[in-house]
Scaffold this motif. Structure first.
Motif, PDB file in Angstrom:
ATOM      1  N   SER A   1      37.533   2.160 -17.237  1.00  0.00           N
ATOM      2  CA  SER A   1      36.528   1.160 -16.873  1.00  0.00           C
ATOM      3  C   SER A   1      35.165   1.659 -17.333  1.00  0.00           C
ATOM      4  O   SER A   1      35.036   2.744 -17.893  1.00  0.00           O
ATOM      5  CB  SER A   1      36.526   0.926 -15.362  1.00  0.00           C
ATOM      6  OG  SER A   1      35.884   1.995 -14.683  1.00  0.00           O
ATOM      7  N   GLU A   2      34.147   0.874 -17.067  1.00  0.00           N
ATOM      8  CA  GLU A   2      32.796   1.258 -17.460  1.00  0.00           C
ATOM      9  C   GLU A   2      32.146   2.202 -16.446  1.00  0.00           C
ATOM     10  O   GLU A   2      31.028   2.675 -16.661  1.00  0.00           O
ATOM     11  CB  GLU A   2      31.914   0.010 -17.640  1.00  0.00           C
ATOM     12  CG  GLU A   2      31.475  -0.668 -16.348  1.00  0.00           C
ATOM     13  CD  GLU A   2      32.500  -1.641 -15.786  1.00  0.00           C
ATOM     14  OE1 GLU A   2      32.171  -2.363 -14.838  1.00  0.00           O
ATOM     15  OE2 GLU A   2      33.650  -1.672 -16.286  1.00  0.00           O
ATOM     16  N   ASP A   3      32.816   2.494 -15.356  1.00  0.00           N
ATOM     17  CA  ASP A   3      32.218   3.290 -14.290  1.00  0.00           C
ATOM     18  C   ASP A   3      32.344   4.788 -14.552  1.00  0.00           C
ATOM     19  O   ASP A   3      33.387   5.266 -15.019  1.00  0.00           O
ATOM     20  CB  ASP A   3      32.897   2.972 -12.947  1.00  0.00           C
ATOM     21  CG  ASP A   3      32.656   1.541 -12.504  1.00  0.00           C
ATOM     22  OD1 ASP A   3      31.491   1.167 -12.358  1.00  0.00           O
ATOM     23  OD2 ASP A   3      33.644   0.809 -12.321  1.00  0.00           O
ATOM     24  N   GLY A   4      31.286   5.520 -14.237  1.00  0.00           N
ATOM     25  CA  GLY A   4      31.328   6.977 -14.246  1.00  0.00           C
ATOM     26  C   GLY A   4      31.836   7.569 -15.535  1.00  0.00           C
ATOM     27  O   GLY A   4      31.358   7.266 -16.620  1.00  0.00           O
ATOM     28  N   MET A   5      32.860   8.424 -15.426  1.00  0.00           N
ATOM     29  CA  MET A   5      33.455   9.084 -16.595  1.00  0.00           C
ATOM     30  C   MET A   5      34.570   8.239 -17.202  1.00  0.00           C
ATOM     31  O   MET A   5      35.363   8.728 -17.981  1.00  0.00           O
ATOM     32  CB  MET A   5      33.972  10.466 -16.212  1.00  0.00           C
ATOM     33  CG  MET A   5      32.880  11.417 -15.707  1.00  0.00           C
ATOM     34  SD  MET A   5      31.524  11.646 -16.885  1.00  0.00           S
ATOM     35  CE  MET A   5      32.249  12.816 -18.025  1.00  0.00           C
ATOM     36  N   ARG A   6      34.643   6.970 -16.812  1.00  0.00           N
ATOM     37  CA  ARG A   6      35.541   5.955 -17.391  1.00  0.00           C
ATOM     38  C   ARG A   6      36.984   6.032 -16.888  1.00  0.00           C
ATOM     39  O   ARG A   6      37.687   5.050 -16.898  1.00  0.00           O
ATOM     40  CB  ARG A   6      35.569   6.035 -18.932  1.00  0.00           C
ATOM     41  CG  ARG A   6      34.186   6.038 -19.577  1.00  0.00           C
ATOM     42  CD  ARG A   6      33.477   4.714 -19.450  1.00  0.00           C
ATOM     43  NE  ARG A   6      32.236   4.705 -20.205  1.00  0.00           N
ATOM     44  CZ  ARG A   6      31.042   4.854 -19.663  1.00  0.00           C
ATOM     45  NH1 ARG A   6      30.927   5.048 -18.342  1.00  0.00           N
ATOM     46  NH2 ARG A   6      29.953   4.817 -20.408  1.00  0.00           N
ATOM     47  N   PHE A   7      37.450   7.192 -16.450  1.00  0.00           N
ATOM     48  CA  PHE A   7      38.862   7.377 -16.106  1.00  0.00           C
ATOM     49  C   PHE A   7      39.173   6.827 -14.721  1.00  0.00           C
ATOM     50  O   PHE A   7      38.495   7.159 -13.740  1.00  0.00           O
ATOM     51  CB  PHE A   7      39.208   8.865 -16.162  1.00  0.00           C
ATOM     52  CG  PHE A   7      40.654   9.179 -15.907  1.00  0.00           C
ATOM     53  CD1 PHE A   7      41.578   9.128 -16.934  1.00  0.00           C
ATOM     54  CD2 PHE A   7      41.079   9.552 -14.648  1.00  0.00           C
ATOM     55  CE1 PHE A   7      42.914   9.438 -16.707  1.00  0.00           C
ATOM     56  CE2 PHE A   7      42.405   9.866 -14.405  1.00  0.00           C
ATOM     57  CZ  PHE A   7      43.328   9.805 -15.437  1.00  0.00           C
ATOM     58  N   CYS A   8      40.215   5.977 -14.641  1.00  0.00           N
ATOM     59  CA  CYS A   8      40.705   5.491 -13.351  1.00  0.00           C
ATOM     60  C   CYS A   8      42.061   6.111 -13.024  1.00  0.00           C
ATOM     61  O   CYS A   8      42.279   6.582 -11.916  1.00  0.00           O
ATOM     62  CB  CYS A   8      40.828   3.972 -13.362  1.00  0.00           C
ATOM     63  SG  CYS A   8      39.285   3.090 -13.698  1.00  0.00           S
TER      64      CYS A   8
END
Length: 235
Positions: free
Chosen positions: A116-123
């Motif tokens: 995703s676009e959040d934080g370091m991208r990794f979910c």
């Protein structure tokens, strides 16, 4: 408060003002998390009091996400059928929930990433090995002199002797890269899901092709092969 929360996983039902009116539709922070599932709820010091932090890891549709939330200083926490967290300005209402494990494709030698676009991208990430066995992946942040990067390893590999892939989080997406010593093998395909709320661009170091995934879209990408990449712009 070591035993403050009775359950490990909760779904956010509503966020209300002190007079009981819902704030979900008027505030994007809450609208993007309402109906989502959170885990790792914990009470933390905040200013002269305490707050609650929670990590939203799955949305209402069962997609893996990465949307943290921290409340303002709390005044009261109570839990009967529902967990209620009261602050000066808000009332958070959560219910016990369970994470839903999605159906993963039956495939081999495949790296499946939920970004995703959040934080370091990794979910979340899953590696499908040669025998179709699934291995959970973890993201380890590498602090670089110029830019931080993300190293993706298998959780069950205690020696961490093979990095499955590595990328730089960048504006609007990620760029996969190799090391100066050619340590990275990009022979495996990547199945990438965009579980965020914004378009996500996928790039590979020193390679012109770009893949743009819209929110909710998934794409099978063969590294350094432009199949399925964005069409070049024309006049």
């Amino acid at each position: 408060m070591p035993d403050q929360f009775k359950h490990a996983v909760y779904r956010l039902v509503d966020v209300q003002s002190p007079d009981g009116h819902s704030k979900v539709e008027t505030q994007p922070l809450y609208r993007e998390r309402a109906g989502c599932i959170a885990k790792n709820l914990r009470v933390i010091p905040f200013g002269s009091g305490t707050a609650v932090r929670m990590d939203f890891v799955q949305d209402a549709g069962g997609n893996w996400i990465n949307r943290p939330l921290r409340t303002s200083p709390i005044s009261e926490i109570s839990e009967e059928d529902m967990l209620t967290i009261r602050t000066k300005n808000s009332i958070y209402i959560l219910e016990p929930a369970e994470l839903v494990e999605p159906e993963y494709p039956e495939d081999t030698e495949l790296i499946e990433l939920f970004l995703s676009e959040d934080g370091m991208r990794f979910c979340k990430g899953i590696y499908h090995d040669a025998d179709k066995k699934l291995h959970e992946l973890q993201c380890i942040t590498h602090l670089g002199m110029v830019a931080d990067s993300c190293l993706i390893y298998t959780v069950d590999d205690n020696n961490l002797d093979e990095c499955m892939c590595r990328y730089f989080p960048e504006s609007g997406g990620v760029e996969f890269y190799n090391t100066l010593y050619n340590q990275q093998d990009y022979s495996r395909r990547l199945l990438i899901h965009n579980t965020g709320l914004q378009p996500l661009k996928i790039r590979f170091e020193s390679y012109d092709a770009v893949w743009t995934l819209l929110p909710g879209e998934q794409r099978m990408i063969t590294p350094y092969c432009a199949d399925g990449a964005d069409e070049p712009e024309t006049d």
